[in-house]
Write a protein that holds these residues in place. Structure first.
Motif, PDB file in Angstrom:
ATOM      1  N   GLU B  28     -10.989  -0.049   1.961  1.00 40.04           N
ATOM      2  CA  GLU B  28     -10.786  -1.495   2.058  1.00 40.04           C
ATOM      3  C   GLU B  28      -9.457  -1.760   2.754  1.00 40.04           C
ATOM      4  OE1 GLU B  28     -12.641  -4.159   0.772  1.00 40.04           O
ATOM      5  OE2 GLU B  28     -14.235  -2.649   0.574  1.00 40.04           O
ATOM      6  N   SER B  30      -5.854  -3.337   3.143  1.00 44.68           N
ATOM      7  CA  SER B  30      -4.852  -3.582   2.105  1.00 44.68           C
ATOM      8  C   SER B  30      -4.733  -5.071   1.788  1.00 44.68           C
ATOM      9  CB  SER B  30      -3.495  -3.069   2.583  1.00 44.68           C
ATOM     10  OG  SER B  30      -2.464  -3.661   1.821  1.00 44.68           O
ATOM     11  N   ARG B  77       3.393   3.489   2.090  1.00 45.13           N
ATOM     12  CA  ARG B  77       3.310   3.722   0.634  1.00 45.13           C
ATOM     13  C   ARG B  77       4.510   3.083  -0.063  1.00 45.13           C
ATOM     14  NH1 ARG B  77       5.672   7.230  -2.673  1.00 45.13           N
ATOM     15  NH2 ARG B  77       6.514   8.461  -0.960  1.00 45.13           N
ATOM     16  N   HIS B  80       4.179  -0.762  -0.099  1.00 49.84           N
ATOM     17  CA  HIS B  80       3.220  -1.243  -1.094  1.00 49.84           C
ATOM     18  C   HIS B  80       3.783  -1.102  -2.506  1.00 49.84           C
ATOM     19  CE1 HIS B  80       0.361  -1.325   2.224  1.00 49.84           C
ATOM     20  NE2 HIS B  80      -0.438  -2.022   1.450  1.00 49.84           N
ATOM     21  N   VAL B  85       2.008  -3.320  -5.314  1.00 46.48           N
ATOM     22  CA  VAL B  85       0.585  -3.289  -4.959  1.00 46.48           C
ATOM     23  C   VAL B  85       0.241  -1.889  -4.427  1.00 46.48           C
ATOM     24  CG1 VAL B  85      -1.250  -4.475  -3.664  1.00 46.48           C
ATOM     25  CG2 VAL B  85       0.849  -5.703  -4.206  1.00 46.48           C
ATOM     26  N   ILE B  87      -1.714   1.319  -3.281  1.00 45.26           N
ATOM     27  CA  ILE B  87      -3.096   1.569  -2.855  1.00 45.26           C
ATOM     28  C   ILE B  87      -3.255   3.055  -2.552  1.00 45.26           C
ATOM     29  CG2 ILE B  87      -3.607  -0.740  -1.946  1.00 45.26           C
ATOM     30  CD1 ILE B  87      -2.931   0.353   0.858  1.00 45.26           C
ATOM     31  N   ASP B  88      -4.489   3.543  -2.665  1.00 47.58           N
ATOM     32  CA  ASP B  88      -4.758   4.964  -2.405  1.00 47.58           C
ATOM     33  C   ASP B  88      -5.081   5.219  -0.937  1.00 47.58           C
ATOM     34  OD1 ASP B  88      -4.375   5.692  -5.038  1.00 47.58           O
ATOM     35  OD2 ASP B  88      -6.457   5.282  -5.574  1.00 47.58           O
ATOM     36  N   MET B  90      -5.980   3.525   3.127  1.00 42.19           N
ATOM     37  CA  MET B  90      -5.772   2.402   4.037  1.00 42.19           C
ATOM     38  C   MET B  90      -6.477   2.736   5.355  1.00 42.19           C
ATOM     39  SD  MET B  90      -2.079   0.735   4.938  1.00 42.19           S
ATOM     40  CE  MET B  90      -1.583   1.739   6.310  1.00 42.19           C
ATOM     41  N   GLY B 120      -1.604   6.639  -0.441  1.00 42.98           N
ATOM     42  CA  GLY B 120      -1.052   6.753  -1.798  1.00 42.98           C
ATOM     43  C   GLY B 120      -0.510   8.138  -2.117  1.00 42.98           C
TER      44      GLY B 120
END
Lengths: 49, 208
Positions: B28, B30, B77, B80, B85, B87-88, B90, B120
């Motif tokens: 998905e 970010s 990383r 974020h 926020v 995320i693993d 991107m 991530g």
């Protein structure tokens, strides 16, 4: 867009950033520097068409 | 046609590969990087010693390009995490070198690939290894260089249609990365030594 050209022993990295997407560019630049403490210089220019 | 069976099999293989190449990466976009008018711009220039990137690449069994991409992911990383926020993955667009030992010296062939990047992952060495694995898999796709094949046909399309196609192929990515081979020695312009060469390319999905 993040692009790199190596020139005479230095990796020259140029970023074209949408300021609406990365609104606090100063924070992002710090993130870039911190990710490698060996990043030596960081120059910023800005503008709008 | 001497061997229609083999030709049909090649065409099927290419078709399946093309579907894989054109399918958006399984990540998905970010939530932190959504929105944007696409019209404003900020330009940032950043220097990294080539020796540092080479050393990092060598330590993890990757290329200088892999280490560059791993550094870009590391910065995102931190960004974020700073905003709370994490995320693993991107989606990013990256260059894949298609150069083979048959290419002439100084030749350069790149294709674009879209990648669910391990943003991530905190360990840069692991990031380089994951990037390396993706690049090797992407390079083996028969359809990886499909733009080279369709480019002559694209050039006959109206400019508006080309812009629409290009934007559609790149706006699934949060970041587009590129790497252009440079010069290993200093050069001079009108007698003055050039101190740096900085590429500032178009953003994913943006209009020129």
């Amino acid at each position: 867009m993040i692009a790199m050209i190596s020139y005479d022993g230095t990796c020259c990295i140029g970023l074209n950033v949408d300021p609406d997407v990365i609104s606090d560019l100063e924070v992002f630049e710090t993130c870039l520097r911190e990710d490698s403490t060996k990043y030596s210089t960081c120059v910023r220019r800005s503008g709008r068409p | 046609m001497r061997n229609p069976g083999a030709v049909a099999s090649d065409a099927l293989r290419f078709g399946r590969s093309l579907r894989r190449v054109l399918t958006p990466p399984p990540a998905e976009r970010s939530p932190l990087l959504r929105g944007g008018s696409g019209f404003g711009y900020r330009l940032v220039l950043h220097d990294v010693p080539l020796g540092d990137l080479k050393a990092a690449a060598k330590a993890a069994g990757g290329s200088v390009n892999d280490a560059f991409l791993a550094g870009v992911l590391g910065a995102f990383r931190r960004y974020h995490e700073h905003h709370g926020v994490p995320i693993d993955l991107m989606p990013i667009g990256i260059p894949v070198s298609l150069r083979t030992s048959d290419d002439p010296m100084g030749g350069n062939r790149f294709a674009g690939a879209r990648f669910a990047a391990p943003v991530g992952e905190a360990d840069p060495r692991t990031r380089i290894e994951i990037i390396r694995e993706f690049v090797i898999t992407a390079r083996a796709e028969p359809a990886i260089g499909f733009l080279d094949l369709v480019a002559p046909a694209l050039s006959r399309l109206p400019t508006a249609a080309i812009i629409e196609l290009a934007a559609g192929m790149t706006n699934v990515s949060d970041v587009q990365a590129s790497n252009i081979p440079g010069l290993g020695h200093p050069v001079y312009l009108a007698g003055a030594r050039v101190t740096g060469l900085y590429p500032l390319g178009p953003r994913p999905g943006s209009l020129p």
